[in-house]
Scaffold this motif. Structure first.
Motif, PDB file in Angstrom:
ATOM      1  N   ILE A 113      -3.268  -2.780   5.044  1.00  0.00           N
ATOM      2  CA  ILE A 113      -3.929  -2.325   3.815  1.00  0.00           C
ATOM      3  C   ILE A 113      -5.410  -2.684   3.853  1.00  0.00           C
ATOM      4  N   TYR A 114      -5.714  -3.900   4.308  1.00  0.00           N
ATOM      5  CA  TYR A 114      -7.116  -4.308   4.394  1.00  0.00           C
ATOM      6  C   TYR A 114      -7.903  -3.362   5.298  1.00  0.00           C
ATOM      7  N   GLN A 115      -7.317  -2.974   6.424  1.00  0.00           N
ATOM      8  CA  GLN A 115      -8.002  -2.080   7.360  1.00  0.00           C
ATOM      9  C   GLN A 115      -8.316  -0.727   6.727  1.00  0.00           C
ATOM     10  N   VAL A 116      -7.334  -0.132   6.043  1.00  0.00           N
ATOM     11  CA  VAL A 116      -7.560   1.211   5.490  1.00  0.00           C
ATOM     12  C   VAL A 116      -8.486   1.164   4.280  1.00  0.00           C
ATOM     13  N   VAL A 117      -8.424   0.055   3.512  1.00  0.00           N
ATOM     14  CA  VAL A 117      -9.331  -0.074   2.370  1.00  0.00           C
ATOM     15  C   VAL A 117     -10.765  -0.185   2.860  1.00  0.00           C
ATOM     16  N   LYS A 118     -11.003  -0.985   3.885  1.00  0.00           N
ATOM     17  CA  LYS A 118     -12.359  -1.142   4.402  1.00  0.00           C
ATOM     18  C   LYS A 118     -12.863   0.148   5.037  1.00  0.00           C
ATOM     19  N   GLN A 119     -11.942   0.938   5.553  1.00  0.00           N
ATOM     20  CA  GLN A 119     -12.335   2.207   6.162  1.00  0.00           C
ATOM     21  C   GLN A 119     -12.706   3.250   5.121  1.00  0.00           C
ATOM     22  N   HIS A 120     -11.919   3.337   4.045  1.00  0.00           N
ATOM     23  CA  HIS A 120     -12.115   4.393   3.052  1.00  0.00           C
ATOM     24  C   HIS A 120     -12.883   3.926   1.815  1.00  0.00           C
ATOM     25  N   PHE A 121     -12.739   2.653   1.453  1.00  0.00           N
ATOM     26  CA  PHE A 121     -13.380   2.133   0.232  1.00  0.00           C
ATOM     27  C   PHE A 121     -14.043   0.786   0.537  1.00  0.00           C
ATOM     28  N   PRO A 122     -15.120   0.786   1.308  1.00  0.00           N
ATOM     29  CA  PRO A 122     -15.743  -0.488   1.700  1.00  0.00           C
ATOM     30  C   PRO A 122     -16.279  -1.294   0.527  1.00  0.00           C
ATOM     31  N   GLN A 123     -16.458  -0.649  -0.635  1.00  0.00           N
ATOM     32  CA  GLN A 123     -16.992  -1.378  -1.793  1.00  0.00           C
ATOM     33  C   GLN A 123     -15.920  -2.180  -2.520  1.00  0.00           C
ATOM     34  N   LEU A 124     -14.650  -1.990  -2.152  1.00  0.00           N
ATOM     35  CA  LEU A 124     -13.569  -2.666  -2.865  1.00  0.00           C
ATOM     36  C   LEU A 124     -13.287  -4.040  -2.261  1.00  0.00           C
ATOM     37  N   LEU A 125     -13.009  -4.997  -3.144  1.00  0.00           N
ATOM     38  CA  LEU A 125     -12.558  -6.318  -2.740  1.00  0.00           C
ATOM     39  C   LEU A 125     -11.076  -6.431  -3.077  1.00  0.00           C
ATOM     40  N   ILE A 126     -10.286  -7.014  -2.190  1.00  0.00           N
ATOM     41  CA  ILE A 126      -8.839  -7.109  -2.400  1.00  0.00           C
ATOM     42  C   ILE A 126      -8.471  -8.528  -2.801  1.00  0.00           C
ATOM     43  N   ARG A 127      -7.674  -8.623  -3.854  1.00  0.00           N
ATOM     44  CA  ARG A 127      -7.158  -9.919  -4.309  1.00  0.00           C
ATOM     45  C   ARG A 127      -5.638  -9.854  -4.252  1.00  0.00           C
ATOM     46  N   ASN A 128      -5.029 -10.666  -3.406  1.00  0.00           N
ATOM     47  CA  ASN A 128      -3.576 -10.678  -3.238  1.00  0.00           C
ATOM     48  C   ASN A 128      -2.985 -11.824  -4.050  1.00  0.00           C
ATOM     49  N   ILE A 129      -2.054 -11.510  -4.950  1.00  0.00           N
ATOM     50  CA  ILE A 129      -1.453 -12.514  -5.824  1.00  0.00           C
ATOM     51  C   ILE A 129       0.071 -12.437  -5.711  1.00  0.00           C
ATOM     52  N   PRO A 130       0.788 -13.488  -6.120  1.00  0.00           N
ATOM     53  CA  PRO A 130       2.259 -13.456  -6.054  1.00  0.00           C
ATOM     54  C   PRO A 130       2.853 -12.558  -7.130  1.00  0.00           C
ATOM     55  N   VAL A 131       4.048 -12.074  -6.868  1.00  0.00           N
ATOM     56  CA  VAL A 131       4.786 -11.300  -7.862  1.00  0.00           C
ATOM     57  C   VAL A 131       5.611 -12.280  -8.692  1.00  0.00           C
ATOM     58  N   VAL A 132       5.304 -12.353  -9.970  1.00  0.00           N
ATOM     59  CA  VAL A 132       6.017 -13.253 -10.869  1.00  0.00           C
ATOM     60  C   VAL A 132       6.989 -12.461 -11.735  1.00  0.00           C
ATOM     61  N   ASP A 133       6.465 -11.477 -12.436  1.00  0.00           N
ATOM     62  CA  ASP A 133       7.261 -10.566 -13.262  1.00  0.00           C
ATOM     63  C   ASP A 133       6.612  -9.197 -13.128  1.00  0.00           C
ATOM     64  N   ALA A 134       7.099  -8.386 -12.194  1.00  0.00           N
ATOM     65  CA  ALA A 134       6.430  -7.133 -11.845  1.00  0.00           C
ATOM     66  C   ALA A 134       6.259  -6.214 -13.041  1.00  0.00           C
ATOM     67  N   SER A 135       7.302  -6.044 -13.825  1.00  0.00           N
ATOM     68  CA  SER A 135       7.220  -5.133 -14.977  1.00  0.00           C
ATOM     69  C   SER A 135       6.151  -5.575 -15.957  1.00  0.00           C
ATOM     70  N   SER A 136       6.077  -6.879 -16.197  1.00  0.00           N
ATOM     71  CA  SER A 136       5.068  -7.404 -17.112  1.00  0.00           C
ATOM     72  C   SER A 136       3.677  -7.326 -16.499  1.00  0.00           C
ATOM     73  N   GLN A 137       3.554  -7.688 -15.225  1.00  0.00           N
ATOM     74  CA  GLN A 137       2.243  -7.676 -14.569  1.00  0.00           C
ATOM     75  C   GLN A 137       1.644  -6.279 -14.538  1.00  0.00           C
ATOM     76  N   LEU A 138       2.472  -5.276 -14.243  1.00  0.00           N
ATOM     77  CA  LEU A 138       1.977  -3.899 -14.202  1.00  0.00           C
ATOM     78  C   LEU A 138       1.864  -3.306 -15.599  1.00  0.00           C
ATOM     79  N   GLY A 139       2.836  -3.610 -16.459  1.00  0.00           N
ATOM     80  CA  GLY A 139       2.822  -3.053 -17.813  1.00  0.00           C
ATOM     81  C   GLY A 139       1.636  -3.534 -18.623  1.00  0.00           C
ATOM     82  N   GLN A 140       1.202  -4.765 -18.381  1.00  0.00           N
ATOM     83  CA  GLN A 140       0.064  -5.326 -19.106  1.00  0.00           C
ATOM     84  C   GLN A 140      -1.230  -5.254 -18.296  1.00  0.00           C
ATOM     85  N   PHE A 141      -1.204  -4.485 -17.192  1.00  0.00           N
ATOM     86  CA  PHE A 141      -2.388  -4.257 -16.346  1.00  0.00           C
ATOM     87  C   PHE A 141      -3.009  -5.559 -15.844  1.00  0.00           C
TER      88      PHE A 141
END
Length: 318
Positions: free
Chosen positions: A135-163
């Motif tokens: 993912i890091y490789q393709v992001v840097k290739q297509h979207f070099p301005q983006l920074l990636i922050r990898n975090i643990p999955v605690v409660d996926a529905s809540s994490q995504l539902g509450q953005f």
């Protein structure tokens, strides 16, 4: 005493006390006036600014007059057919232009604004080790301005539902109505043991496998219930001697004992290098696979950056 010599706690307290005053000051300033200020400054005239902003010259003049009551300076002086900024206006322009540029970068409504932005991707640790390099490789290739922050999955529905998280990648399927998912890839299940395990010198049968103790990866939810049942039927006499929520810990135990364990093939390829693991060839396992999916909030598709990023990630694993 100098301000810089104050204790950290006192400095922090002063900044907190200043915050209400900042909001009160901003409340008295129509931020639209700053946009008009910039238009007049950049285009060097009220008429030109009016055309750009689709306003009347009279409205522009009234806005500049309001700004003159806020700032202790005339800001612009008439010169020929246009205006010229004062030294104070040039000073303001440096800060206002940076502020407006930062706001546009944060909003990024068109998805093409070339400013840094942090994208948060949630994964379990073991899955992150497998997929994040790609993912890091393709992001840097297509979207070099983006920074990636990898975090643990605690409660996926809540994490995504509450953005709280932009994307989540794991082996579970989350069924909330607000969420969508795409299968990124399917992985084989590998039966692993340490290098030079006694089993490697014997035929691999259900009977011989039943003589050894196993590790088990603990998972939450029922998404893998069908797979777990099939594995239970495949290894009915499996004795679980060690269980863990972390596949790295499980792999380390397998590498330093006679324990056997089941794990996804892509993770096995990494763990085998770290802990000298070997795969046992057991025919009934060859048909078993586990799916890894990309999850996101359906409303995220309104964000062109996320929409394009989802597309690129899916293509990377297709």
């Amino acid at each position: 005493m100098e301000y810089n010599d104050l204790p950290a706690s006192q400095i922090s307290q002063q900044r907190e006390n200043d915050t209400p005053q900042i909001f009160r000051t901003l409340r008295n300033i129509d931020l639209n006036l700053l946009t008009i200020f910039e238009a007049v400054y950049v285009h060097k005239g009220i008429v030109n600014a009016a055309k750009i902003l689709n306003l009347t010259p009279s409205a522009i003049s009234q806005s500049i007059q309001k700004l003159r009551t806020i700032f202790p300076d005339p800001l612009f002086i008439r010169k020929g057919q246009g205006v010229t900024p004062t030294a104070y206006a040039s000073h303001l322009h440096e800060y206002i232009s940076q502020g407006l540029e930062s706001i546009l970068g944060a909003l990024d409504l068109t998805g093409c604004y070339d400013k840094q932005r942090t994208i948060t991707i949630g994964t379990p640790p073991s899955i992150g080790s497998v997929i994040m390099p790609r993912i890091y490789q393709v992001v840097k290739q297509h979207f070099p301005q983006l920074l990636i922050r990898n975090i643990p999955v605690v409660d996926a529905s809540s994490q995504l539902g509450q953005f709280q998280t932009d994307l989540i990648i794991d082996s579970h399927v989350h069924t909330a109505r607000t969420l969508s998912h795409h299968v990124l890839f399917r992985d084989n299940i590998v039966l692993a043991c340490r290098d030079n395990h006694p089993l490697m010198k014997s035929p691999i049968t259900a009977e011989t496998l039943g003589d050894w103790e196993y590790t088990m990866l603990m998972t939450e939810g029922h998404a893998l219930a069908h797979l777990q049942k099939r594995l239970y039927d495949m290894f009915p006499n499996r004795q679980i001697n060690f269980s863990s929520y972390n596949l790295f810990t499980t792999a380390a135990l397998i590498g330093s004992s006679d324990l056997l364990g089941l794990m996804p093939g892509r993770f096995f390829s990494i763990a085998a290098l770290c802990w000298h693991l070997k795969a046992l060839d057991y025919a009934p396992l060859q048909e078993e696979q586990i799916e890894f999916s990309l999850h996101y909030n359906k409303l995220s598709l309104r964000d062109p950056i996320l929409q394009n990023l989802i597309s690129v990630i899916r293509q990377a694993f297709s």
